[in-house]
Design a protein around this motif. Sequence first.
Motif: not given
Length: 396
Positions: A7-16, A35-45
């Motif tokens: 599901a997180l991957g699908a959300c990432n596609r929505l962001a892309e 051009a879109v270079e990269v879209t990613g989701a991070s878990v970060a403190s």
Amino acid sequence: MRVDVRALGACNRLAERGAKQAAGALSDLTGTDLAVEVTGASVASGEDLAESFADRESIGVSVGLRGGLDGEAVLAFDAVNADALLSLLPGGQSMERSAVTEVGNIALGGFLDGWANYLGKAIDMSPPRYFEADGAAVLPDGALAGDGVFLFESRLDATTTDLDFSIYMLPDSGPFRDLIVGKTAPAAAAGGEAAGGTASTAVPYESLSTFSSLAKKGSANAADNIAMMTGLETSVDVSRLRFVPLADVPAEVGTEPHAGTVFELQGEPSGYLAILFEESSAAAVADAMLPMEPDEPLGDMAENALCELGNVMTSGFIDGWANVLGTSITHSPPEFVHDIGASTISPLVAKLSERQDYGFVIDTAIETEGIQARCDVYALPDERELARALDHLSDP
């Protein structure tokens, strides 16, 4: 809360998809292809975010989000690109604040349209707020306070001028929680794939935060090993756990020549690990390790030195994972690589892509003082095995 990685991957596609809509809207406004270079989701403190954004000066726009999605979205340009941006906009320098604000309003509106369409609910944006910020001040105040937040980051690049910028979205819980736990099957809407939600890919959110911390400790161990073997003071510049399309990873490494070592990991999780130096950095580090000047900058002597270094770094990197996860992880002998960056990482991505489209990438920049050397570590674990190990980590 359990996070389903599909599901997180699908959300990432929505962001892309949203980033592409933003790029299209800005291309129409500026007359410049983006051009879109990269879209990613991070878990970060909060600490991770502060380090990642250190030494940046940004201008841009932020908006609050309410309705179908709560949180905040930010459009940020590097301050050094401000003149290039303004030269493309009506009014130019004389309209700096209002022009940037209008750009942010248009781009963020386009970015969020895809999310709103999927959710079937309007996402209300607060009036855009112009900012000039140093470091992590570009992010919302609450982002640095927590011990772990989700951050969606999309980088866009102008193909004909020196202009690039990023869109950040930090969603709150609530509607976003329903997306990432897999209950609403976003994969079906975003790409026609079956919904996640299975135990094999759902992990406790707290475990993701723990693994992010493990990535940071492993990076520090690897840096210590470089310092031990070269006698040069070494530091970890960036270490963050990101969830990205595997197909995007080679482009992130780039087309500059790199040299280093790659390893296959066996155990739980299995996967691949690449330790890559820019070509000049590889030669400098090898020279620092050798008792005499090598016969050629990246010849046999340098290759042997870099393989020895890669072995020690990799052990330091994964030993902490195995100890905390309660698993056994070993690695193959080092394979020396010397090619353009994308070519060194593409074979690893291709192998992992046989089993998954997305992956957790632990990217670390390690800097060695005195010789201006930089090393990037890309860890690509198997998503199902990592999920299983993280799930066991949460067991009482």
